[in-house]
Design a protein around this motif. Structure first.
Motif, PDB file in Angstrom:
ATOM      1  N   ALA A  35       1.126  48.698 -21.836  1.00  0.00           N
ATOM      2  CA  ALA A  35       1.125  49.951 -21.075  1.00  0.00           C
ATOM      3  C   ALA A  35       2.540  50.516 -20.972  1.00  0.00           C
ATOM      4  O   ALA A  35       2.737  51.728 -21.101  1.00  0.00           O
ATOM      5  N   ALA A  42       5.235  57.766 -25.345  1.00  0.00           N
ATOM      6  CA  ALA A  42       4.896  59.106 -24.858  1.00  0.00           C
ATOM      7  C   ALA A  42       6.143  59.860 -24.388  1.00  0.00           C
ATOM      8  O   ALA A  42       6.283  61.064 -24.642  1.00  0.00           O
ATOM      9  N   TYR A  60       0.036  65.143 -21.736  1.00  0.00           N
ATOM     10  CA  TYR A  60      -1.263  64.476 -21.568  1.00  0.00           C
ATOM     11  C   TYR A  60      -1.165  62.994 -21.921  1.00  0.00           C
ATOM     12  O   TYR A  60      -1.710  62.139 -21.236  1.00  0.00           O
ATOM     13  N   GLU A  61      -0.458  62.684 -23.011  1.00  0.00           N
ATOM     14  CA  GLU A  61      -0.303  61.294 -23.428  1.00  0.00           C
ATOM     15  C   GLU A  61       0.472  60.490 -22.387  1.00  0.00           C
ATOM     16  O   GLU A  61       0.093  59.358 -22.055  1.00  0.00           O
ATOM     17  N   THR A  63       0.771  61.162 -19.153  1.00  0.00           N
ATOM     18  CA  THR A  63      -0.067  61.027 -17.957  1.00  0.00           C
ATOM     19  C   THR A  63      -1.096  59.919 -18.151  1.00  0.00           C
ATOM     20  O   THR A  63      -1.295  59.080 -17.265  1.00  0.00           O
ATOM     21  N   ALA A  64      -1.729  59.890 -19.304  1.00  0.00           N
ATOM     22  CA  ALA A  64      -2.730  58.859 -19.585  1.00  0.00           C
ATOM     23  C   ALA A  64      -2.104  57.464 -19.600  1.00  0.00           C
ATOM     24  O   ALA A  64      -2.667  56.509 -19.052  1.00  0.00           O
ATOM     25  N   ALA A  65      -0.925  57.345 -20.196  1.00  0.00           N
ATOM     26  CA  ALA A  65      -0.250  56.047 -20.250  1.00  0.00           C
ATOM     27  C   ALA A  65       0.143  55.572 -18.855  1.00  0.00           C
ATOM     28  O   ALA A  65       0.012  54.379 -18.539  1.00  0.00           O
ATOM     29  N   GLU A  66       0.610  56.483 -18.017  1.00  0.00           N
ATOM     30  CA  GLU A  66       0.983  56.110 -16.645  1.00  0.00           C
ATOM     31  C   GLU A  66      -0.247  55.690 -15.845  1.00  0.00           C
ATOM     32  O   GLU A  66      -0.194  54.722 -15.073  1.00  0.00           O
ATOM     33  N   LEU A  67      -1.356  56.404 -16.021  1.00  0.00           N
ATOM     34  CA  LEU A  67      -2.593  56.023 -15.328  1.00  0.00           C
ATOM     35  C   LEU A  67      -3.087  54.665 -15.798  1.00  0.00           C
ATOM     36  O   LEU A  67      -3.597  53.863 -15.006  1.00  0.00           O
ATOM     37  N   ARG A  68      -2.957  54.389 -17.094  1.00  0.00           N
ATOM     38  CA  ARG A  68      -3.349  53.078 -17.624  1.00  0.00           C
ATOM     39  C   ARG A  68      -2.499  51.981 -16.992  1.00  0.00           C
ATOM     40  O   ARG A  68      -3.017  50.939 -16.604  1.00  0.00           O
ATOM     41  N   ARG A  70      -1.008  52.005 -14.060  1.00  0.00           N
ATOM     42  CA  ARG A  70      -1.452  51.832 -12.663  1.00  0.00           C
ATOM     43  C   ARG A  70      -2.742  51.029 -12.592  1.00  0.00           C
ATOM     44  O   ARG A  70      -2.898  50.159 -11.731  1.00  0.00           O
TER      45      ARG A  70
END
Length: 83
Positions: A35, A42, A60-61, A63-68, A70
């Protein structure tokens, strides 16, 4: 000027099948290491994006990586991902 990798924030993630060892010698869960690597990729894409479309895609990439990250941290804390 290129991005400088911090040995404390970005672990070396060469073998995801086992615990990963970062440059400073700490052991990091391979899911967390993956992650963190995705976040770094990104960020680099965002830093070097040269059109509005690529900037949007990098956002978008990232944001998705940060959410993953978390989600993996929460799963690790809950005991669903082993250290």
């Amino acid at each position: 000027m290129g991005k400088v990798k911090s040995p404390f924030l970005y672990p070396s993630a060469e073998n995801y099948g086992q615990l990963t060892t970062c440059v400073s010698g700490c052991h990091i869960n391979p899911e967390i290491a993956a992650a963190l690597e995705a976040i770094e990729v990104a960020r680099n894409r965002f830093d070097y994006a040269d059109s509005p479309e690529l900037i949007d895609a990098a956002i978008y990439e990232l944001t998705a990586a940060e959410l993953r990250l978390r989600a993996v941290i929460r799963m690790t804390q809950a005991g669903r991902v082993s250290l």
